[in-house]
Design an enzyme around this catalytic site. Structure first.
Site, PDB file in Angstrom:
ATOM      1  N   CYS A   1      -8.593 -17.783 -45.670  1.00 49.26           N
ATOM      2  CA  CYS A   1      -9.708 -18.700 -45.955  1.00 49.26           C
ATOM      3  C   CYS A   1      -9.340 -20.138 -45.606  1.00 49.26           C
ATOM      4  O   CYS A   1      -9.681 -21.075 -46.323  1.00 49.26           O
ATOM      5  CB  CYS A   1     -10.143 -18.587 -47.414  1.00 49.26           C
ATOM      6  SG  CYS A   1     -10.881 -17.006 -47.835  1.00 49.26           S
TER       7      CYS A   1
ATOM      8  N   HIS B   1      -8.814 -24.721 -48.529  1.00 47.63           N
ATOM      9  CA  HIS B   1      -9.423 -23.400 -48.609  1.00 47.63           C
ATOM     10  C   HIS B   1     -10.912 -23.568 -48.318  1.00 47.63           C
ATOM     11  O   HIS B   1     -11.502 -24.614 -48.579  1.00 47.63           O
ATOM     12  CB  HIS B   1      -9.208 -22.849 -50.026  1.00 47.63           C
ATOM     13  CG  HIS B   1      -9.597 -21.432 -50.232  1.00 47.63           C
ATOM     14  ND1 HIS B   1     -10.913 -21.034 -50.400  1.00 47.63           N
ATOM     15  CD2 HIS B   1      -8.855 -20.295 -50.337  1.00 47.63           C
ATOM     16  CE1 HIS B   1     -10.956 -19.733 -50.596  1.00 47.63           C
ATOM     17  NE2 HIS B   1      -9.724 -19.249 -50.554  1.00 47.63           N
TER      18      HIS B   1
ATOM     19  N   GLN C   1      -3.704 -23.177 -56.626  1.00 45.31           N
ATOM     20  CA  GLN C   1      -2.345 -22.784 -56.252  1.00 45.31           C
ATOM     21  C   GLN C   1      -1.274 -23.622 -56.943  1.00 45.31           C
ATOM     22  O   GLN C   1      -0.076 -23.360 -56.768  1.00 45.31           O
ATOM     23  CB  GLN C   1      -2.175 -22.887 -54.732  1.00 45.31           C
ATOM     24  CG  GLN C   1      -3.075 -21.958 -53.943  1.00 45.31           C
ATOM     25  CD  GLN C   1      -2.755 -20.498 -54.160  1.00 45.31           C
ATOM     26  OE1 GLN C   1      -1.630 -20.129 -54.458  1.00 45.31           O
ATOM     27  NE2 GLN C   1      -3.749 -19.644 -53.987  1.00 45.31           N
TER      28      GLN C   1
ATOM     29  N   LYS D   1      -4.952 -16.437 -60.510  1.00 53.43           N
ATOM     30  CA  LYS D   1      -3.787 -16.955 -59.792  1.00 53.43           C
ATOM     31  C   LYS D   1      -2.621 -17.223 -60.745  1.00 53.43           C
ATOM     32  O   LYS D   1      -1.490 -17.413 -60.301  1.00 53.43           O
ATOM     33  CB  LYS D   1      -4.128 -18.270 -59.082  1.00 53.43           C
ATOM     34  CG  LYS D   1      -5.366 -18.256 -58.226  1.00 53.43           C
ATOM     35  CD  LYS D   1      -5.192 -17.500 -56.945  1.00 53.43           C
ATOM     36  CE  LYS D   1      -6.384 -17.734 -56.023  1.00 53.43           C
ATOM     37  NZ  LYS D   1      -6.331 -16.928 -54.808  1.00 53.43           N
TER      38      LYS D   1
ATOM     39  N   ASP E   1      -8.476 -29.265 -56.151  1.00 51.59           N
ATOM     40  CA  ASP E   1      -8.433 -27.802 -56.224  1.00 51.59           C
ATOM     41  C   ASP E   1      -7.024 -27.422 -56.670  1.00 51.59           C
ATOM     42  O   ASP E   1      -6.075 -27.506 -55.906  1.00 51.59           O
ATOM     43  CB  ASP E   1      -8.767 -27.231 -54.841  1.00 51.59           C
ATOM     44  CG  ASP E   1      -8.507 -25.729 -54.721  1.00 51.59           C
ATOM     45  OD1 ASP E   1      -7.973 -25.129 -55.668  1.00 51.59           O
ATOM     46  OD2 ASP E   1      -8.811 -25.171 -53.648  1.00 51.59           O
TER      47      ASP E   1
END
Length: 419
Positions: free
Chosen positions: A377, A135, A215, A238, A212
């Site tokens: 993104c 991202h 997700q 999220k 990260d």
């Protein structure tokens, strides 16, 4: 469009999806006169009543600033806020609640690491490895440092399935590699990356790893100690929580050695014009000013809700939804799925010959179906695959097989209109 159950679907026990859906009032609404089918969960998931009610409870019963007050409301707000820190610690299996820093979300968490750890530890010629799957929030902060400090950003490639090339990853390391910044799960393709193995390789070369997890946290159990992540970031919105709240996990020794990123109230021990200002202990050193108190408290409620449902069960159900949706859309002539990794979260990204993704999204919305379109993104990733945009359907615990079938039927109808 008729559907035949796959072996996976027959073997996978279903959640009490009806019971889960009853907790999400937004799913009762209609869009353009049709029942809402919400397949934009990778962008923002919906929130259950338990989370929504948290805001009314906070603002009607104990709205007060935290940590600095001695009155009852301040004590209650502080206790609820800090209880979420323990919830996040447990959710990630961190060793100590001091390793949990509250942020506005993954983007701010990564920028915190870049501007605090990065500026204190990187110099011209040092290298940061990022993957093609990232991202923009895990690309641009490192590019900014590259322009300001002279570091190098090197890219881990992917194969035609959207799977990271681990051999190429190993070959990228040099004696100047200082950090690996990689997502746990790709927001654009759903690829689930072997971050534990990648952490081991990074540490063998003396580098740190930042993951990260935006997700990953909605779909699977995360154990930062098992991964051996040095930093791990995620966003509340999220994972069935509110916007404006998330967290950064960092190993305690790293956080303690890092300078503050932002200055203000709460992050200090003492301020003086005569002697140097001294800073609070971690994690408060990184939490300047009045935070999003209600949002953080609601984040804790969301994480407890997820644990109550069970991440293993959620992941299995979403895999079933993804399998059904994949089989259904592949029967549409001219449709191509981007991201066919063997290990995926519930993300289905696709393009259609002769049809613009924006047209598809706008028309399918008229049929009550919410999907995402654009570059997600992830412009470098999409450019690598020769496209500027895809349509993306992404799934959550409250989605149903019937919704998947309705989505596939609507998609086929819309494509027939735009070609």
């Amino acid at each position: 469009m008729n559907h035949l159950a796959t072996e996976h679907e027959l073997d996978t026990p279903a959640l009490d999806v009806a019971g889960i859906r009853a907790q999400f009032p937004i799913l009762e609404r209609q869009v353009h006169g049709r029942p809402l089918i919400y397949f934009d969960n990778a962008a923002t998931s919906q929130t259950p009543l338990a989370v929504i009610d948290t805001f009314r409870d906070y603002y009607s019963r104990y709205n007060a600033n935290i940590h600095r007050g001695l009155h009852t409301l301040a004590d209650e707000a502080t206790a609820a806020y800090e209880a979420t820190r323990e919830t996040v610690r447990s959710f990630l299996n961190a060793a100590d609640r001091r390793e949990i820093v509250f942020t506005r979300g993954t983007t701010e968490a990564i920028n915190l690491v870049a501007n605090s750890w990065g500026r204190a530890n990187l110099e011209a010629g040092d290298e940061v490895l990022v993957s093609l799957l990232e991202h923009h929030s895990n690309i641009v902060p490192w590019q900014l440092l590259a322009s300001q400090l002279g570091i190098k950003v090197k890219v881990i490639p992917v194969d035609e399935r959207g799977v990271l090339d681990l051999d190429a990853y190993r070959a990228l390391f040099t004696e100047r590699t200082r950090l690996v910044a990689v997502n746990h799960v790709s927001n654009a393709f759903g690829t689930s990356n072997p971050v534990g193995e990648m952490a081991t390789i990074a540490h063998e070369h003396g580098a740190l790893i930042l993951v990260d997890g935006a997700q990953a946290t909605p779909h699977q159990m995360v154990d930062v100690r098992a991964i051996d992540a040095d930093f791990y970031a995620f966003s509340g919105h999220k994972v069935y929580g509110p916007t404006g709240a998330g967290a950064l996990y960092g190993k305690a020794a790293l956080l303690e050695a890092m300078p503050p990123w932002q200055g203000g109230g709460e992050m200090i021990k003492s301020v003086s014009f005569e002697v140097p200002t001294t800073f609070a202990d971690v994690p408060h050193k990184f939490e300047a000013g009045t935070p999003a108190i209600a949002e953080v408290i609601a984040l804790g409620v969301a994480l407890e809700w997820v644990r109550g449902v069970g991440l293993d069960a959620i992941g299995a159900w979403e895999a079933r939804l993804l399998e059904r949706a994949t089989a259904a859309v592949l029967r549409i002539d001219g449709l191509r799925i981007l991201g066919t990794a063997p290990h995926k979260a519930g993300v289905l990204s696709f393009v259609v010959d002769g049809a613009h993704s924006q047209d598809i999204a706008l028309l399918i919305d008229q049929l009550g179906v919410a999907i995402r379109t654009g570059n997600h993104c992830a412009q470098p990733l999409l450019a690598h695959f020769g496209v500027t945009a895809t349509c993306r359907a992404s799934f959550a615990a409250y989605n149903t097989l019937e919704e998947v079938d309705a989505f596939a039927d609507a998609l086929e109808r819309v494509i027939g209109m735009v070609r």
